[in-house]
Motif scaffolding. Structure first.
Motif, PDB file in Angstrom:
ATOM      1  N   TYR A   1       0.832  -1.210   0.000  1.00 24.25           N
ATOM      2  CA  TYR A   1       0.000   0.000   0.000  1.00 24.25           C
ATOM      3  C   TYR A   1       0.866   1.259   0.000  1.00 24.25           C
ATOM      4  O   TYR A   1       0.651   2.174  -0.786  1.00 24.25           O
ATOM      5  CB  TYR A   1      -0.931  -0.030   1.211  1.00 24.25           C
TER       6      TYR A   1
ATOM      7  N   ARG B   1     -10.581  -4.228  -8.656  1.00 27.10           N
ATOM      8  CA  ARG B   1      -9.206  -3.929  -9.106  1.00 27.10           C
ATOM      9  C   ARG B   1      -8.863  -4.771 -10.329  1.00 27.10           C
ATOM     10  O   ARG B   1      -8.215  -4.288 -11.246  1.00 27.10           O
ATOM     11  CB  ARG B   1      -8.196  -4.187  -7.991  1.00 27.10           C
TER      12      ARG B   1
ATOM     13  N   THR C   1      -2.585  -5.677  -5.388  1.00 29.57           N
ATOM     14  CA  THR C   1      -3.641  -6.659  -5.646  1.00 29.57           C
ATOM     15  C   THR C   1      -3.220  -8.042  -5.169  1.00 29.57           C
ATOM     16  O   THR C   1      -4.017  -8.779  -4.583  1.00 29.57           O
ATOM     17  CB  THR C   1      -4.012  -6.680  -7.140  1.00 29.57           C
TER      18      THR C   1
ATOM     19  N   ASP D   1       3.204  -1.637  -9.244  1.00 31.71           N
ATOM     20  CA  ASP D   1       2.778  -1.346  -7.877  1.00 31.71           C
ATOM     21  C   ASP D   1       1.332  -1.785  -7.656  1.00 31.71           C
ATOM     22  O   ASP D   1       0.993  -2.343  -6.615  1.00 31.71           O
ATOM     23  CB  ASP D   1       2.916   0.144  -7.567  1.00 31.71           C
ATOM     24  N   ALA D   2       0.485  -1.531  -8.642  1.00 29.39           N
ATOM     25  CA  ALA D   2      -0.920  -1.932  -8.540  1.00 29.39           C
ATOM     26  C   ALA D   2      -1.034  -3.451  -8.438  1.00 29.39           C
ATOM     27  O   ALA D   2      -1.823  -3.973  -7.638  1.00 29.39           O
ATOM     28  CB  ALA D   2      -1.702  -1.413  -9.739  1.00 29.39           C
ATOM     29  N   GLU D   3      -0.244  -4.162  -9.214  1.00 30.15           N
ATOM     30  CA  GLU D   3      -0.270  -5.630  -9.172  1.00 30.15           C
ATOM     31  C   GLU D   3       0.249  -6.145  -7.831  1.00 30.15           C
ATOM     32  O   GLU D   3      -0.281  -7.109  -7.280  1.00 30.15           O
ATOM     33  CB  GLU D   3       0.532  -6.223 -10.323  1.00 30.15           C
TER      34      GLU D   3
ATOM     35  N   ASP E   1       2.880   1.913  -3.299  1.00 28.33           N
ATOM     36  CA  ASP E   1       2.122   2.097  -4.536  1.00 28.33           C
ATOM     37  C   ASP E   1       2.280   3.536  -5.024  1.00 28.33           C
ATOM     38  O   ASP E   1       1.687   4.466  -4.481  1.00 28.33           O
ATOM     39  CB  ASP E   1       0.650   1.771  -4.309  1.00 28.33           C
TER      40      ASP E   1
ATOM     41  N   ALA F   1      -8.041  -3.414 -14.151  1.00 34.04           N
ATOM     42  CA  ALA F   1      -6.756  -3.721 -14.782  1.00 34.04           C
ATOM     43  C   ALA F   1      -6.934  -4.383 -16.134  1.00 34.04           C
ATOM     44  O   ALA F   1      -6.046  -4.331 -16.975  1.00 34.04           O
ATOM     45  CB  ALA F   1      -5.914  -4.622 -13.871  1.00 34.04           C
TER      46      ALA F   1
END
Length: 66
Positions: free
Chosen positions: A20, A61, A34, A29-31, A23, A65
């Motif tokens: 978190y 999410r 997740t 970073d999103a992956e 990110d 994506a």
């Protein structure tokens, strides 16, 4: 995150906070975030409503994506 902090769920926070806080908005970073959310969901240690909300968050999410 607010619920985890309010409950002082340090195990769950320890899993999520690095992803978190790291990110910066990039796809990697999103992956990473997740993946951390999926790991927490797989552990099934959250109360029922939070587990359900986490599942919805992961689904949203994933849809964003794709």
């Amino acid at each position: 995150m607010e619920r985890l902090c309010a409950r002082v769920d340090l195990d769950s926070l320890g899993l999520l906070l690095p992803a978190y806080l790291g990110d910066l908005g990039g796809p990697e970073d999103a992956e990473r975030l997740t993946t951390a959310l999926r790991m927490l969901h797989a552990e099934r240690r959250l109360p029922g409503p939070e587990q359900t909300a986490l599942g919805r968050t992961i689904a949203a999410r994933t849809a964003d994506a794709g």
